[in-house]
Design a protein around this motif. Structure first.
Motif, PDB file in Angstrom:
ATOM      1  N   VAL A 171      -5.248  -5.227  -0.291  1.00  0.00           N
ATOM      2  CA  VAL A 171      -3.851  -5.110   0.103  1.00  0.00           C
ATOM      3  C   VAL A 171      -3.052  -4.285  -0.899  1.00  0.00           C
ATOM      4  CG1 VAL A 171      -1.704  -6.408   0.400  1.00  0.00           C
ATOM      5  CG2 VAL A 171      -3.790  -7.198   1.508  1.00  0.00           C
ATOM      6  N   LYS A 172      -3.316  -4.479  -2.187  1.00  0.00           N
ATOM      7  CA  LYS A 172      -2.563  -3.763  -3.220  1.00  0.00           C
ATOM      8  C   LYS A 172      -2.778  -2.250  -3.152  1.00  0.00           C
ATOM      9  CE  LYS A 172      -6.167  -4.456  -6.714  1.00  0.00           C
ATOM     10  NZ  LYS A 172      -6.501  -5.088  -8.023  1.00  0.00           N
ATOM     11  N   ASP A 173      -3.869  -1.813  -2.514  1.00  0.00           N
ATOM     12  CA  ASP A 173      -4.178  -0.381  -2.413  1.00  0.00           C
ATOM     13  C   ASP A 173      -3.870   0.193  -1.038  1.00  0.00           C
ATOM     14  OD1 ASP A 173      -5.230  -0.438  -5.036  1.00  0.00           O
ATOM     15  OD2 ASP A 173      -7.168  -1.129  -4.281  1.00  0.00           O
ATOM     16  N   LEU A 174      -3.320  -0.631  -0.140  1.00  0.00           N
ATOM     17  CA  LEU A 174      -3.138  -0.216   1.246  1.00  0.00           C
ATOM     18  C   LEU A 174      -2.280   1.034   1.376  1.00  0.00           C
ATOM     19  CD1 LEU A 174      -3.322  -0.615   4.299  1.00  0.00           C
ATOM     20  CD2 LEU A 174      -1.461  -2.290   4.126  1.00  0.00           C
ATOM     21  N   GLU A 175      -1.091   1.026   0.790  1.00  0.00           N
ATOM     22  CA  GLU A 175      -0.202   2.183   0.927  1.00  0.00           C
ATOM     23  C   GLU A 175      -0.814   3.440   0.324  1.00  0.00           C
ATOM     24  OE1 GLU A 175       3.800   1.772  -0.351  1.00  0.00           O
ATOM     25  OE2 GLU A 175       4.351   0.392   1.263  1.00  0.00           O
ATOM     26  N   ALA A 176      -1.442   3.304  -0.844  1.00  0.00           N
ATOM     27  CA  ALA A 176      -2.030   4.466  -1.503  1.00  0.00           C
ATOM     28  C   ALA A 176      -3.132   5.089  -0.648  1.00  0.00           C
ATOM     29  CB  ALA A 176      -2.575   4.064  -2.872  1.00  0.00           C
ATOM     30  N   VAL A 177      -3.969   4.249  -0.032  1.00  0.00           N
ATOM     31  CA  VAL A 177      -5.054   4.762   0.811  1.00  0.00           C
ATOM     32  C   VAL A 177      -4.483   5.461   2.041  1.00  0.00           C
ATOM     33  CG1 VAL A 177      -6.976   4.073   2.301  1.00  0.00           C
ATOM     34  CG2 VAL A 177      -6.747   3.077   0.016  1.00  0.00           C
ATOM     35  N   LEU A 178      -3.467   4.866   2.665  1.00  0.00           N
ATOM     36  CA  LEU A 178      -2.867   5.482   3.845  1.00  0.00           C
ATOM     37  C   LEU A 178      -2.194   6.810   3.504  1.00  0.00           C
ATOM     38  CD1 LEU A 178      -1.342   2.397   5.691  1.00  0.00           C
ATOM     39  CD2 LEU A 178      -3.112   3.940   6.567  1.00  0.00           C
ATOM     40  N   LYS A 179      -1.452   6.840   2.404  1.00  0.00           N
ATOM     41  CA  LYS A 179      -0.778   8.083   2.004  1.00  0.00           C
ATOM     42  C   LYS A 179      -1.788   9.205   1.760  1.00  0.00           C
ATOM     43  CE  LYS A 179       3.337   5.933  -0.033  1.00  0.00           C
ATOM     44  NZ  LYS A 179       4.082   5.632  -1.295  1.00  0.00           N
ATOM     45  N   LYS A 180      -2.903   8.857   1.122  1.00  0.00           N
ATOM     46  CA  LYS A 180      -3.921   9.866   0.841  1.00  0.00           C
ATOM     47  C   LYS A 180      -4.516  10.414   2.129  1.00  0.00           C
ATOM     48  CE  LYS A 180      -8.206  10.554  -1.768  1.00  0.00           C
ATOM     49  NZ  LYS A 180      -9.206   9.909  -2.673  1.00  0.00           N
ATOM     50  N   GLN A 181      -4.761   9.534   3.107  1.00  0.00           N
ATOM     51  CA  GLN A 181      -5.344   9.974   4.368  1.00  0.00           C
ATOM     52  C   GLN A 181      -4.362  10.800   5.191  1.00  0.00           C
ATOM     53  OE1 GLN A 181      -8.520   9.560   5.518  1.00  0.00           O
ATOM     54  NE2 GLN A 181      -9.014   8.734   3.491  1.00  0.00           N
ATOM     55  N   VAL A 182      -3.113  10.353   5.240  1.00  0.00           N
ATOM     56  CA  VAL A 182      -2.097  11.093   6.011  1.00  0.00           C
ATOM     57  C   VAL A 182      -1.839  12.456   5.380  1.00  0.00           C
ATOM     58  CG1 VAL A 182       0.321  11.105   6.728  1.00  0.00           C
ATOM     59  CG2 VAL A 182      -1.018   8.998   6.906  1.00  0.00           C
TER      60      VAL A 182
END
Length: 285
Positions: free
Chosen positions: A115-126
């Motif tokens: 969960v703590k990495d959720l935003e970072a992973v999504l931003k990288k993919q987008v």
């Protein structure tokens, strides 16, 4: 008077732990409880058994925030808001492959992401598709997980729990050990391996959850038969039947019940013990 004696000594249930639970199944006293009752005139409870009279009190709260180390898996919901070059706001549920599918962006794998990495992973993919995009993401509804409680449980069976549940939550959902079950050697098995062994006495008497563990789908909770037991009766407020561990001493059992009261004499105690030939011997200490 303390009387240590060796005790060598189901009902299927399938339910969601968020639903109202049935009343705990009434248990017939064990042979050791009956034996102690015949010897002392008292039907002693099993130490800690009263905790299982209200299993919902120990259910994991699905509405509480998931810890940062929580690992996303199929069935978890993610709430996403994107703005900038593209705009999107909505909820996405991870499919069986652990993926979500965002409009104009495509499939993104979130299975195994904390969960703590959720935003970072999504931003990288987008960012591989669009630049200058802002994004917020949070965990929504949690998935359910199916675990199995077997052995000497009060209500063994299959349980559908929320994904924040731990070994202790599952043990309570099953009504805890039955009168012949161990509270001190509860095993969590995963893929044929023992992940942890829980001693409920540590939780009951000390609040120690160090041997607790988060559950995963398909986990098996095994409650084995109880080990040797000791009955404590006499001038004490904590008369009960206690399960012993190897090398346990009388003082260890007394500490589980809160020690000796001020009204109890420490000068003498009577111990009755059953030896291998089932003969009862007595000694004063």
């Amino acid at each position: 008077t303390m009387a240590p004696r060796a005790d060598f000594g189901a009902q299927d249930a399938q339910r969601n732990n968020l639903s109202p639970l049935r009343a705990p199944k009434l248990q017939t006293p064990s042979q050791f409880q009956k034996f102690v009752q015949e010897s002392t005139g008292k039907l002693l409870p099993l130490f800690g058994a009263s905790l299982f009279e209200n299993p919902m009190a120990y259910a994991a709260d699905a509405a509480s925030p998931a810890p940062g180390e929580y690992v996303l898996g199929p069935g978890d919901e993610v709430r996403i808001q994107i703005w900038g070059v593209i705009d999107f706001a909505g909820n996405q549920t991870l499919d069986r492959n652990g993926q979500i599918n965002l409009p104009k962006i495509g499939a993104i794998n979130l299975g195994g992401v904390q969960v703590k990495d959720l935003e970072a992973v999504l931003k990288k993919q987008v960012a591989t598709v669009y630049n200058n995009v802002s994004l917020n993401a949070a965990l929504g509804k949690l998935r359910g997980i199916t675990v199995y409680v077997v052995g000497q449980a009060n209500q063994p069976g299959t349980y559908n729990l929320n994904s924040l549940s731990t070994l202790i939550n599952a043990v309570f959902a099953s009504g805890g050990p039955n009168v012949n079950g161990s509270m001190r050697q509860i095993e969590l098995k995963r893929g044929g391996k023992t992940i942890t062994t829980l001693d409920l006495y540590d939780f009951i008497s000390k609040g120690d959850k160090s041997k607790d563990a988060a559950l995963q789908p398909g986990d098996v909770i095994m409650i084995p038969p109880a080990g040797p037991r000791m009955a404590l009766v006499g001038a004490t407020d904590h008369g009960a039947i206690y399960e012993l561990k190897a090398g346990a001493k009388v003082k260890d059992v007394l500490s589980l019940g809160g020690g000796i009261s001020a009204m109890t004499s420490q000068l003498k105690a009577l111990i009755e013990r059953i030896d291998n030939q089932a003969q009862i011997g007595r000694s004063h200490v």
